[in-house]
Write an enzyme that holds these catalytic residues in place. Structure first.
Site, PDB file in Angstrom:
ATOM      1  N   ASP A  21     -58.405 -40.724 -38.811  1.00 15.74           N
ATOM      2  CA  ASP A  21     -59.406 -40.174 -37.582  1.00 15.74           C
ATOM      3  C   ASP A  21     -58.449 -39.661 -36.863  1.00 15.74           C
ATOM      4  O   ASP A  21     -57.325 -40.328 -36.001  1.00 15.74           O
ATOM      5  CB  ASP A  21     -59.947 -41.794 -37.008  1.00 15.74           C
ATOM      6  CG  ASP A  21     -61.313 -41.238 -36.113  1.00 15.74           C
ATOM      7  OD1 ASP A  21     -61.655 -40.064 -36.045  1.00 15.74           O
ATOM      8  OD2 ASP A  21     -62.362 -42.402 -35.890  1.00 15.74           O
ATOM      9  N   ARG A  25     -59.482 -35.191 -30.612  1.00 22.74           N
ATOM     10  CA  ARG A  25     -59.040 -35.336 -29.721  1.00 22.74           C
ATOM     11  C   ARG A  25     -57.636 -35.467 -29.255  1.00 22.74           C
ATOM     12  O   ARG A  25     -57.442 -35.051 -28.618  1.00 22.74           O
ATOM     13  CB  ARG A  25     -59.202 -37.411 -29.690  1.00 22.74           C
ATOM     14  CG  ARG A  25     -60.789 -37.985 -28.720  1.00 22.74           C
ATOM     15  CD  ARG A  25     -61.066 -39.029 -29.572  1.00 22.74           C
ATOM     16  NE  ARG A  25     -60.832 -39.767 -31.121  1.00 22.74           N
ATOM     17  CZ  ARG A  25     -60.972 -40.525 -31.281  1.00 22.74           C
ATOM     18  NH1 ARG A  25     -60.538 -42.056 -30.871  1.00 22.74           N
ATOM     19  NH2 ARG A  25     -60.868 -41.114 -32.790  1.00 22.74           N
ATOM     20  N   ARG A  34     -60.376 -28.368 -32.418  1.00 27.05           N
ATOM     21  CA  ARG A  34     -60.157 -29.107 -33.356  1.00 27.05           C
ATOM     22  C   ARG A  34     -59.710 -29.040 -34.303  1.00 27.05           C
ATOM     23  O   ARG A  34     -58.925 -29.957 -35.237  1.00 27.05           O
ATOM     24  CB  ARG A  34     -61.790 -29.325 -33.370  1.00 27.05           C
ATOM     25  CG  ARG A  34     -62.803 -30.382 -31.866  1.00 27.05           C
ATOM     26  CD  ARG A  34     -64.021 -30.587 -32.356  1.00 27.05           C
ATOM     27  NE  ARG A  34     -63.577 -31.473 -33.562  1.00 27.05           N
ATOM     28  CZ  ARG A  34     -64.172 -32.750 -33.735  1.00 27.05           C
ATOM     29  NH1 ARG A  34     -63.471 -33.603 -32.425  1.00 27.05           N
ATOM     30  NH2 ARG A  34     -63.709 -33.308 -34.895  1.00 27.05           N
ATOM     31  N   HIS A  38     -56.397 -30.992 -37.224  1.00 29.24           N
ATOM     32  CA  HIS A  38     -57.055 -30.870 -38.213  1.00 29.24           C
ATOM     33  C   HIS A  38     -56.048 -30.077 -39.538  1.00 29.24           C
ATOM     34  O   HIS A  38     -55.328 -30.900 -40.312  1.00 29.24           O
ATOM     35  CB  HIS A  38     -58.313 -30.353 -39.326  1.00 29.24           C
ATOM     36  CG  HIS A  38     -59.934 -30.865 -38.745  1.00 29.24           C
ATOM     37  ND1 HIS A  38     -59.758 -32.375 -38.305  1.00 29.24           N
ATOM     38  CD2 HIS A  38     -61.032 -30.240 -37.916  1.00 29.24           C
ATOM     39  CE1 HIS A  38     -61.555 -32.463 -38.242  1.00 29.24           C
ATOM     40  NE2 HIS A  38     -62.093 -31.201 -37.778  1.00 29.24           N
ATOM     41  N   SER A  66     -66.256 -36.567 -45.067  1.00 29.05           N
ATOM     42  CA  SER A  66     -67.228 -37.676 -45.528  1.00 29.05           C
ATOM     43  C   SER A  66     -68.455 -37.021 -46.070  1.00 29.05           C
ATOM     44  O   SER A  66     -68.434 -36.106 -45.526  1.00 29.05           O
ATOM     45  CB  SER A  66     -67.859 -38.859 -44.177  1.00 29.05           C
ATOM     46  OG  SER A  66     -68.233 -38.463 -43.411  1.00 29.05           O
ATOM     47  N   LEU A 132     -47.564 -42.599 -58.086  1.00 26.38           N
ATOM     48  CA  LEU A 132     -48.156 -43.213 -56.820  1.00 26.38           C
ATOM     49  C   LEU A 132     -49.558 -42.386 -57.329  1.00 26.38           C
ATOM     50  O   LEU A 132     -49.346 -41.252 -57.607  1.00 26.38           O
ATOM     51  CB  LEU A 132     -47.896 -42.256 -55.499  1.00 26.38           C
ATOM     52  CG  LEU A 132     -49.248 -42.551 -54.568  1.00 26.38           C
ATOM     53  CD1 LEU A 132     -49.781 -43.859 -54.126  1.00 26.38           C
ATOM     54  CD2 LEU A 132     -49.139 -41.131 -53.381  1.00 26.38           C
ATOM     55  N   SER A 197     -67.493 -46.670 -41.038  1.00 27.06           N
ATOM     56  CA  SER A 197     -67.821 -44.995 -41.304  1.00 27.06           C
ATOM     57  C   SER A 197     -68.085 -45.099 -42.518  1.00 27.06           C
ATOM     58  O   SER A 197     -67.703 -44.237 -43.371  1.00 27.06           O
ATOM     59  CB  SER A 197     -66.480 -44.494 -40.680  1.00 27.06           C
ATOM     60  OG  SER A 197     -66.919 -44.885 -39.145  1.00 27.06           O
TER      61      SER A 197
HETATM   62  C1  FPP Z   1     -61.238 -37.538 -38.774  1.00 21.93           C
HETATM   63  O1  FPP Z   1     -60.608 -36.717 -37.311  1.00 21.93           O
HETATM   64  C2  FPP Z   1     -60.803 -36.484 -39.975  1.00 21.93           C
HETATM   65  C3  FPP Z   1     -61.343 -35.034 -40.613  1.00 21.93           C
HETATM   66  C4  FPP Z   1     -62.843 -35.459 -40.797  1.00 21.93           C
HETATM   67  C5  FPP Z   1     -60.630 -35.103 -41.863  1.00 21.93           C
HETATM   68  C6  FPP Z   1     -59.389 -34.951 -41.927  1.00 21.93           C
HETATM   69  C7  FPP Z   1     -58.496 -33.979 -42.790  1.00 21.93           C
HETATM   70  C8  FPP Z   1     -57.094 -33.668 -42.818  1.00 21.93           C
HETATM   71  C9  FPP Z   1     -55.892 -34.720 -42.146  1.00 21.93           C
HETATM   72  C10 FPP Z   1     -56.890 -32.741 -43.633  1.00 21.93           C
HETATM   73  C11 FPP Z   1     -57.053 -31.924 -45.058  1.00 21.93           C
HETATM   74  C12 FPP Z   1     -56.836 -33.319 -45.473  1.00 21.93           C
HETATM   75  C13 FPP Z   1     -55.851 -33.372 -47.010  1.00 21.93           C
HETATM   76  C14 FPP Z   1     -56.566 -34.809 -47.923  1.00 21.93           C
HETATM   77  C15 FPP Z   1     -55.481 -32.077 -47.508  1.00 21.93           C
HETATM   78  P1  FPP Z   1     -62.151 -36.360 -35.960  1.00 21.93           P
HETATM   79  O2  FPP Z   1     -62.242 -34.946 -36.497  1.00 21.93           O
HETATM   80  O3  FPP Z   1     -63.095 -37.362 -36.953  1.00 21.93           O
HETATM   81  O4  FPP Z   1     -60.889 -36.436 -35.012  1.00 21.93           O
HETATM   82  P2  FPP Z   1     -62.142 -37.094 -33.485  1.00 21.93           P
HETATM   83  O5  FPP Z   1     -62.344 -38.490 -33.950  1.00 21.93           O
HETATM   84  O6  FPP Z   1     -61.040 -37.256 -32.750  1.00 21.93           O
HETATM   85  O7  FPP Z   1     -63.001 -35.936 -33.251  1.00 21.93           O
END
Ligand code: FPP
Length: 251
Positions: A21, A25, A34, A38, A66, A132, A197
């Site tokens: 998470d 931010r 954003r 990612h 999710s 793993l 969550s």
């Molecule tokens: C949460 O941060 C992150 C996600 C919903 C996406 C996670 C995806 C990746 C790290 C990239 C790809 C992953 C793989 C496994 C290839 P948020 O967007 O909710 O952040 P915030 O709470 O600061 O808004």
């Protein structure tokens, strides 16, 4: 910060699950989109996979998308799907070199066909790897999974393949998407949010919870080792009292 040497290799959690998470931010603090967050989150994914592999952890589950994430702006969802395709394709060689076996949990049918194609290809290519086990939770939520399990279970009862009186925790687990994996012993969440969550609601019943302020794109191997060290200091009682647990570990 913890180093790999400071970790007791005989007391590792067999399964670590991570709620990644803080991407949004992290990017916004840098005045970026954003999606930039990612993209940088992938660096942290790589670091975490390497750290878990180097330690010899058997299962690592990453909450990558999710069920609720489908409700994000269309542009962000599309960017995340593209990022998944590119990342899986780009990292496949490294997964093979590092003997990582890829798995997926979630409603994979709801993913775009292009994601499914890359994903199933990677699952197939890594399936004989013995290091793993990396589980990606994609279009996943704990409630979705439990509901899904209940539907299959009800169908088995209707077909007389299952007697309701024979149901137990052990037999229920067979209906979950994680039936092949042990329950996570450690759950890490980044970015200073103290929530579950809708993640692995059944499986984390006895998991140790570890929260860190670090935003996901900044998460590095040392942060993972910190979480493992913290886990190793916990006393896991599973409802028993301290004296019982200590006697059992001596015997
Ligand atoms: C949460 O941060 C992150 C996600 C919903 C996406 C996670 C995806 C990746 C790290 C990239 C790809 C992953 C793989 C496994 C290839 P948020 O967007 O909710 O952040 P915030 O709470 O600061 O808004």
């Amino acid at each position: 910060m913890a180093t790999i040497e400071s970790i007791n290799k005989d007391k590792l959690p067999s399964h670590v699950a991570v709620i990644m998470d803080g991407n949004g931010r992290w990017a916004q603090r840098k005045g970026n989109s954003r999606i930039f967050g990612h993209k940088n989150g992938v660096v942290a994914v790589r670091e975490t996979v390497e750290a878990a592999s180097e330690l010899g952890i058997k299962y690592l589950t990453l909450y990558a998308f999710s069920t609720e994430n489908w409700n994000r702006p269309r542009e962000e969802v599309d960017a995340l799907m593209s990022l998944l395709i590119v990342t899986i394709e780009k990292e496949l060689e490294s997964l093979l070199e590092n003997n990582v076996c890829l798995h997926v949990i979630g409603d994979t049918q709801s993913l775009p066909k292009s994601v499914q194609k890359q994903l199933f290809r990677a699952l197939d290519k890594t399936r004989n790897n013995t290091g793993l086990n990396l589980v990606l939770a994609l279009s996943y939520s704990g409630r979705w999974e439990i509901l899904n399990a209940m539907k299959k279970l009800a169908s088995d009862v209707r077909k007389k393949n299952l007697e309701v009186d024979d149901l137990s925790c052990d037999s229920f687990v067979q209906y979950l998407t994680t039936s092949e994996y042990p329950d996570p012993e450690l759950l890490i969440r980044t970015s200073g949010e103290y929530r579950i969550s809708n993640f692995m609601l059944w499986q984390i019943a006895y998991a140790e919870l570890y929260f860190t302020e670090v935003l996901w794109p900044d998460f590095r191997k040392e942060d993972f080792f910190d979480a493992i060290l913290d886990f190793q200091k916990r006393e896991r009682r599973f409802g028993k009292i301290s004296e019982q647990v200590n006697t059992e570990s001596v015997n």
